[in-house]
Design a protein around this motif. Structure first.
Motif, PDB file in Angstrom:
ATOM      1  N   GLU A  72     -33.822 -13.658  33.223  1.00 27.69           N
ATOM      2  CA  GLU A  72     -33.999 -13.580  31.777  1.00 27.69           C
ATOM      3  C   GLU A  72     -34.755 -14.783  31.224  1.00 27.69           C
ATOM      4  O   GLU A  72     -35.276 -14.734  30.111  1.00 27.69           O
ATOM      5  CB  GLU A  72     -32.628 -13.506  31.089  1.00 27.69           C
ATOM      6  CG  GLU A  72     -32.010 -12.124  31.097  1.00 27.69           C
ATOM      7  CD  GLU A  72     -32.666 -11.226  30.068  1.00 27.69           C
ATOM      8  OE1 GLU A  72     -32.389 -11.360  28.876  1.00 27.69           O
ATOM      9  OE2 GLU A  72     -33.494 -10.384  30.471  1.00 27.69           O
ATOM     10  N   ILE A  73     -34.820 -15.849  31.983  1.00 23.79           N
ATOM     11  CA  ILE A  73     -35.437 -17.075  31.482  1.00 23.79           C
ATOM     12  C   ILE A  73     -36.956 -16.939  31.447  1.00 23.79           C
ATOM     13  O   ILE A  73     -37.573 -16.518  32.426  1.00 23.79           O
ATOM     14  CB  ILE A  73     -35.032 -18.286  32.347  1.00 23.79           C
ATOM     15  CG1 ILE A  73     -33.555 -18.599  32.129  1.00 23.79           C
ATOM     16  CG2 ILE A  73     -35.892 -19.504  32.029  1.00 23.79           C
ATOM     17  CD1 ILE A  73     -33.054 -19.765  32.929  1.00 23.79           C
ATOM     18  N   LEU A 252     -38.256 -14.979  40.397  1.00 23.70           N
ATOM     19  CA  LEU A 252     -38.452 -13.548  40.633  1.00 23.70           C
ATOM     20  C   LEU A 252     -38.704 -12.821  39.318  1.00 23.70           C
ATOM     21  O   LEU A 252     -38.128 -11.785  39.036  1.00 23.70           O
ATOM     22  CB  LEU A 252     -37.220 -12.953  41.330  1.00 23.70           C
ATOM     23  CG  LEU A 252     -37.037 -13.359  42.791  1.00 23.70           C
ATOM     24  CD1 LEU A 252     -35.679 -12.908  43.301  1.00 23.70           C
ATOM     25  CD2 LEU A 252     -38.147 -12.780  43.653  1.00 23.70           C
ATOM     26  N   GLY A 253     -39.573 -13.355  38.502  1.00 25.33           N
ATOM     27  CA  GLY A 253     -39.896 -12.744  37.220  1.00 25.33           C
ATOM     28  C   GLY A 253     -41.267 -12.121  37.255  1.00 25.33           C
ATOM     29  O   GLY A 253     -41.683 -11.515  38.237  1.00 25.33           O
ATOM     30  N   GLU A 254     -41.985 -12.313  36.145  1.00 24.04           N
ATOM     31  CA  GLU A 254     -43.306 -11.697  36.026  1.00 24.04           C
ATOM     32  C   GLU A 254     -44.280 -12.237  37.070  1.00 24.04           C
ATOM     33  O   GLU A 254     -45.188 -11.529  37.525  1.00 24.04           O
ATOM     34  CB  GLU A 254     -43.860 -11.956  34.621  1.00 24.04           C
ATOM     35  CG  GLU A 254     -42.995 -11.350  33.528  1.00 24.04           C
ATOM     36  CD  GLU A 254     -43.397 -11.835  32.149  1.00 24.04           C
ATOM     37  OE1 GLU A 254     -44.589 -12.137  31.972  1.00 24.04           O
ATOM     38  OE2 GLU A 254     -42.534 -11.921  31.281  1.00 24.04           O
ATOM     39  N   SER A 262     -40.917  -6.135  36.785  1.00 23.21           N
ATOM     40  CA  SER A 262     -39.893  -7.167  36.595  1.00 23.21           C
ATOM     41  C   SER A 262     -38.847  -6.712  35.589  1.00 23.21           C
ATOM     42  O   SER A 262     -37.643  -6.900  35.797  1.00 23.21           O
ATOM     43  CB  SER A 262     -40.550  -8.468  36.131  1.00 23.21           C
ATOM     44  OG  SER A 262     -39.573  -9.429  35.810  1.00 23.21           O
ATOM     45  N   HIS A 263     -39.295  -6.102  34.505  1.00 18.00           N
ATOM     46  CA  HIS A 263     -38.348  -5.645  33.487  1.00 18.00           C
ATOM     47  C   HIS A 263     -37.454  -4.529  34.031  1.00 18.00           C
ATOM     48  O   HIS A 263     -36.242  -4.525  33.790  1.00 18.00           O
ATOM     49  CB  HIS A 263     -39.103  -5.153  32.255  1.00 18.00           C
ATOM     50  CG  HIS A 263     -38.196  -4.627  31.180  1.00 18.00           C
ATOM     51  ND1 HIS A 263     -37.371  -5.446  30.433  1.00 18.00           N
ATOM     52  CD2 HIS A 263     -37.949  -3.361  30.763  1.00 18.00           C
ATOM     53  CE1 HIS A 263     -36.678  -4.707  29.592  1.00 18.00           C
ATOM     54  NE2 HIS A 263     -37.013  -3.446  29.761  1.00 18.00           N
ATOM     55  N   GLU A 267     -33.366  -4.870  34.448  1.00 21.21           N
ATOM     56  CA  GLU A 267     -32.394  -3.926  33.895  1.00 21.21           C
ATOM     57  C   GLU A 267     -31.470  -3.396  34.981  1.00 21.21           C
ATOM     58  O   GLU A 267     -30.269  -3.195  34.748  1.00 21.21           O
ATOM     59  CB  GLU A 267     -33.135  -2.762  33.211  1.00 21.21           C
ATOM     60  CG  GLU A 267     -33.869  -3.154  31.934  1.00 21.21           C
ATOM     61  CD  GLU A 267     -32.911  -3.672  30.881  1.00 21.21           C
ATOM     62  OE1 GLU A 267     -31.902  -2.998  30.600  1.00 21.21           O
ATOM     63  OE2 GLU A 267     -33.162  -4.770  30.361  1.00 21.21           O
ATOM     64  N   LEU A 268     -32.011  -3.169  36.169  1.00 20.51           N
ATOM     65  CA  LEU A 268     -31.195  -2.677  37.281  1.00 20.51           C
ATOM     66  C   LEU A 268     -30.158  -3.724  37.687  1.00 20.51           C
ATOM     67  O   LEU A 268     -28.977  -3.409  37.893  1.00 20.51           O
ATOM     68  CB  LEU A 268     -32.096  -2.329  38.476  1.00 20.51           C
ATOM     69  CG  LEU A 268     -31.404  -1.730  39.707  1.00 20.51           C
ATOM     70  CD1 LEU A 268     -30.683  -0.444  39.348  1.00 20.51           C
ATOM     71  CD2 LEU A 268     -32.427  -1.464  40.813  1.00 20.51           C
ATOM     72  N   VAL A 269     -30.594  -4.982  37.813  1.00 26.06           N
ATOM     73  CA  VAL A 269     -29.660  -6.059  38.154  1.00 26.06           C
ATOM     74  C   VAL A 269     -28.617  -6.223  37.047  1.00 26.06           C
ATOM     75  O   VAL A 269     -27.435  -6.459  37.316  1.00 26.06           O
ATOM     76  CB  VAL A 269     -30.428  -7.382  38.383  1.00 26.06           C
ATOM     77  CG1 VAL A 269     -29.454  -8.535  38.597  1.00 26.06           C
ATOM     78  CG2 VAL A 269     -31.347  -7.262  39.587  1.00 26.06           C
ATOM     79  N   HIS A 270     -29.046  -6.087  35.802  1.00 21.10           N
ATOM     80  CA  HIS A 270     -28.109  -6.179  34.672  1.00 21.10           C
ATOM     81  C   HIS A 270     -27.037  -5.105  34.767  1.00 21.10           C
ATOM     82  O   HIS A 270     -25.835  -5.379  34.595  1.00 21.10           O
ATOM     83  CB  HIS A 270     -28.866  -6.042  33.349  1.00 21.10           C
ATOM     84  CG  HIS A 270     -27.968  -5.939  32.151  1.00 21.10           C
ATOM     85  ND1 HIS A 270     -27.482  -4.726  31.687  1.00 21.10           N
ATOM     86  CD2 HIS A 270     -27.447  -6.895  31.329  1.00 21.10           C
ATOM     87  CE1 HIS A 270     -26.712  -4.931  30.639  1.00 21.10           C
ATOM     88  NE2 HIS A 270     -26.672  -6.237  30.397  1.00 21.10           N
ATOM     89  N   ASP A 271     -27.452  -3.867  35.017  1.00 17.19           N
ATOM     90  CA  ASP A 271     -26.480  -2.773  35.084  1.00 17.19           C
ATOM     91  C   ASP A 271     -25.499  -2.965  36.238  1.00 17.19           C
ATOM     92  O   ASP A 271     -24.299  -2.700  36.101  1.00 17.19           O
ATOM     93  CB  ASP A 271     -27.209  -1.435  35.230  1.00 17.19           C
ATOM     94  CG  ASP A 271     -27.994  -1.069  33.983  1.00 17.19           C
ATOM     95  OD1 ASP A 271     -27.725  -1.660  32.924  1.00 17.19           O
ATOM     96  OD2 ASP A 271     -28.891  -0.211  34.072  1.00 17.19           O
ATOM     97  N   LEU A 272     -26.015  -3.420  37.374  1.00 16.47           N
ATOM     98  CA  LEU A 272     -25.157  -3.595  38.546  1.00 16.47           C
ATOM     99  C   LEU A 272     -24.203  -4.769  38.364  1.00 16.47           C
ATOM    100  O   LEU A 272     -23.033  -4.690  38.775  1.00 16.47           O
ATOM    101  CB  LEU A 272     -26.018  -3.812  39.799  1.00 16.47           C
ATOM    102  CG  LEU A 272     -25.271  -3.893  41.136  1.00 16.47           C
ATOM    103  CD1 LEU A 272     -24.460  -2.633  41.389  1.00 16.47           C
ATOM    104  CD2 LEU A 272     -26.258  -4.125  42.276  1.00 16.47           C
TER     105      LEU A 272
END
Length: 764
Positions: A72-73, A252-254, A262-263, A267-272
């Protein structure tokens, strides 16, 4: 204890329920999850039990949560926030850390425990802070920019301190060689992490693409492998794995996979993590809370909580003032920086499990998180209102410019107005439209505004304003949602035609995105007039304070005018977000010449141009109103006495009430003769009582009366007029605008400028 799926099911169910209830009450889900662990776990009811399997899942949840926080950073945003964010973070962290450190030592804690407690108290939760900023509509303020970057700095420093203490806990700090080895490991870890992130990962991403691993599952697997490697590297350096996961997320961003992929993976990591595994961790954290701290160490509990809250607020304010910023803004920022409830709990739980802090200190840190989450939203809201009243709420310096989705003729004219004092970028899937925008001196991107990478290319992460101005309501609404949810653009306006307005408003209501239309004429009509050269760019200078609608309605009397931008003391912005204008404000828009207005007018428009409009303030009975109106009507018609006309109107009203909507009546009668049809419109602020026979108990008070008289051969015109009036008064804002209109011209403007279907067939 043996792992059971029933216990896991209970943990997840109670975590989800607690999180949902907390969200509904306006708090982060973490609060509900933590309370669920306290209430249903060993501290109170004992329904949930600690298990090894649950603990393993909780540790995996923390790992993934730290990976997500790192992803997110936005390092670029941190750089842009400059010295103010660094000072705010340093002051807030140092204040909370120092006071809590001294408090723990004062109550008998050892040095490692004091350092860990201070590090946890120094944290500012980015998730909690972001939620508060959105709820209070502060995303376009300087406080939002500084708070977000400051939170990231605080979290990073807290993680480094915590992992260093974890490393030092098993070392001999009296041995100089041991200290040197430990320091070299830490420095080596950050150096290797940076080199791999900057040099290796981009090449790895390119190789992944060449090898065909371009699906989401493949990308997710690679991200997990990289994160695990970083975690192991941290462990080898004697640091905690969560620091490795955190740094992996940053790289591991853009830079690694590009914005769109990346987005999706974020979102996948957020949900998990946040949706499945991390709640298990926070429920489990509630298991270890000990209410005995209220009896065993109440002074320590109160001191730690007070020290953390005051240290963060006052430390932030003091350092912020050193950066030559106002102390009031610094204090409000310090209040916001007190948001906790994520990383601080992770540090506290891991430190307790490692034996670095006692159960009493752990419980004090948990209650600090809970109290912060309850107190900070209320205190921050009060602080912001305080700044607003004093005119010291400063808008963000880092967001500027506008994006316009759609590059049709009207959108281009709007872009040209806005481009006078800010950069403007157009987005359109039509190549020719983009070429015309470029020819007009505007920036343009040929692409789909529903593609995040296209919005990113247009600079959505840095602009202040987005306007969606296409004829497709789905594109306008969903692009607006994307801009708010992903890019957090503060000022968004979505155009939707009148027919789709109500449905579209419901779709974006929760995001508080204004949905607007273009008054009496739709976008396609203004586009057509611009292509033909009929409509021309124009501007109006306000000579008095009034609503923008009143100015537009006044303009419609003399010729349709569509406002697109307003230049006032706040600068140049889209007209759709401006409610009123003051003397000297400039309204930029499109004007339609009088001959074109007459050409496109239908019979009802022409009737409204000549109809007599009466401001009738006497109110009272319908008979008195009809008697007042009958004279002018009789003069226009000829061949009928005013008293006879009054009698006919009253008889028609007794047959059946002509009230067709709240506050609106359409009295009408047929008279002898040929080719006669006249209309008188009445505005009565006090109201005319229009009861019909048998309805004595019902309130038929009318404020707008459309009184028509015609011969039988004009029945078609009569029906067409009734239909037009029904469409005019259907607008939800009609009654209020009708009552507030200052004069007869304004009343006529409301009628002529109303949105309705126009029939240009002159046959009756």
């Amino acid at each position: 204890m043996e792992f059971t799926y029933v216990n896991l099911l209970l943990v997840l169910a109670l975590a989800w329920t607690g999180g949902a209830l907390a969200n509904r009450a306006g708090f982060p889900a973490i609060v509900g999850e933590l309370v669920a662990g306290i209430v249903f776990g060993p501290p109170l009811l004992g329904i949930l039990e600690p298990q090894v399997g649950i603990q393993v899942l909780a540790e995996v949840g923390v790992f993934l949560m730290m990976l997500y926080i790192g992803m997110e950073i936005n390092v670029k945003e941190m750089r842009r926030s400059g010295l103010a964010a660094v000072l705010a973070a340093a002051g807030g962290f140092a204040g909370a850390f120092g006071l809590v450190y001294l408090a723990v030592l004062n109550f008998g804690g050892n040095n490692p425990a004091a350092i860990v407690a201070g590090a946890a108290a120094g944290v500012t939760s980015l998730a909690v802070g972001s939620r508060l900023l959105v709820d209070l509509r502060l995303m376009n303020t300087r406080i939002a920019t500084v708070l977000t970057s400051g939170a990231l700095i605080c979290d990073t420093v807290a993680l480094v301190i915590f992992t260093a203490v974890m490393n030092a806990a098993g070392s001999d700090l009296g041995d100089t060689a041991e200290i040197a080895i430990m320091a070299s490991k830490i420095v080596g870890f950050f150096a290797v992490s940076w080199l791999v992130g900057v040099l290796v990962l981009p090449r790895l991403a390119a190789a992944v693409q060449r090898l065909g691993f371009d699906d989401r599952t493949g990308h997710f697997t690679i991200i997990l492998i990289v994160a695990l490697c970083y975690a192991e590297l941290a462990e080898l350096a004697g640091l905690h794995s969560i620091l490795g996961a955190f740094l992996a997320g940053i790289f591991l961003g853009e830079r690694f996979l590009g914005f769109r992929q990346s987005h999706e993976l974020r979102e996948l990591v957020h949900d998990l993590s946040m949706g499945f595994l991390a709640p298990i961790f926070f429920v489990q954290a509630g298991f270890d809370v000990d209410f005995g701290v209220f009896q065993a160490a109440p002074e320590m509990l109160a001191t730690i909580i007070t020290a953390a809250l005051l240290g963060k607020a006052l430390g932030t304010m003091f350092f912020y003032v050193l950066g030559q910023r106002g102390w009031r803004e610094g204090l409000a920022l310090g209040v916001g920086m007190n948001g906790r409830g994520a990383l601080d709990l992770v540090i506290a739980q891991l430190a307790k499990d490692a034996g670095l802090i006692s159960k009493d200190i752990f419980s004090a840190l948990v209650f600090l998180a809970l109290i912060s989450t309850v107190v900070v939203p209320v205190a921050l809201k009060a602080s912001i209102e305080w700044l607003r009243r004093r005119g010291q709420l400063v808008e963000a310096e880092t967001r500027s410019g506008a994006i316009i989705v759609g590059a049709g003729p009207t959108a281009i004219e709007m872009g040209k107005f806005l481009a006078e004092n800010q950069p403007v970028m157009m987005i359109d899937s039509n190549t020719e439209h983009c070429e015309r925008a470029i020819d007009a001196g505007l920036g343009a991107i040929n692409g789909n505004a529903l593609d995040e990478s296209v919005l990113q290319e247009a600079g959505a992460g840095h602009v202040r304003t987005l306007v969606t101005l296409t004829e497709n309501p789905q594109i306008n609404v969903y692009a607006s949602q994307l801009a708010r949810e992903v890019f957090m653009i503060p000022d968004i306006f979505a155009y939707v035609s009148g027919a789709d307005l109500k449905q579209a408003s419901r779709l974006v209501e929760s995001l508080e995105i204004p949905v607007f239309n273009l008054g009496a004429y739709e976008l396609r009509e203004w586009d057509r007039w611009l292509r033909r050269g009929n409509a021309t760019p124009s501007r109006i200078v306000a000579d008095a304070t009034s609503s923008l609608d009143d100015m537009v309605e006044e303009s419609y009397v003399h010729g349709p005018y569509q406002p697109l931008a307003v230049h006032n003391r706040y600068g140049l912005s889209p007209a759709f977000g401006v409610m009123s204008v003051k003397d000297g404000d400039v309204v930029y828009g499109l004007a339609l010449p009088e001959d074109e207005r007459q050409r496109m007018a239908d019979d009802v428009d022409r009737l409204l141009d000549t109809a007599e409009i009466i401001d009738y303030d006497q109110g009272g009975a319908a008979e008195d109103c009809f008697h007042h109106v009958a004279g002018p009507l009789a003069d226009r018609i000829g061949g009928i006495d005013a008293r006879e006309l009054t009698r006919l109107l009253l008889e028609r009203e007794k047959m059946d009430s002509t009230v067709v909507a709240h506050g609106v009546a359409l009295p009408h009668v047929l008279v002898d003769g040929e080719n006669v049809f006249e209309l008188v419109v009445v505005r009565s602020r006090t109201g005319v009582d229009m009861p019909s026979e048998g309805d004595d108990n019902e309130d038929h008070l009318a404020h707008a009366l459309f009184i028509s008289v015609g011969t039988r051969d004009m029945r078609s015109r009569h029906l067409k007029t009734l239909s037009a009036v029904a469409q005019i008064v259907k607008d939800e804002s009609f009654e209020q605008r009708w009552m507030d209109a200052p004069d007869i011209d304004s009343l006529r403007g409301i009628l002529r400028g109303a949105r309705r279907k126009r029939y240009h067939d002159t046959r009756f």
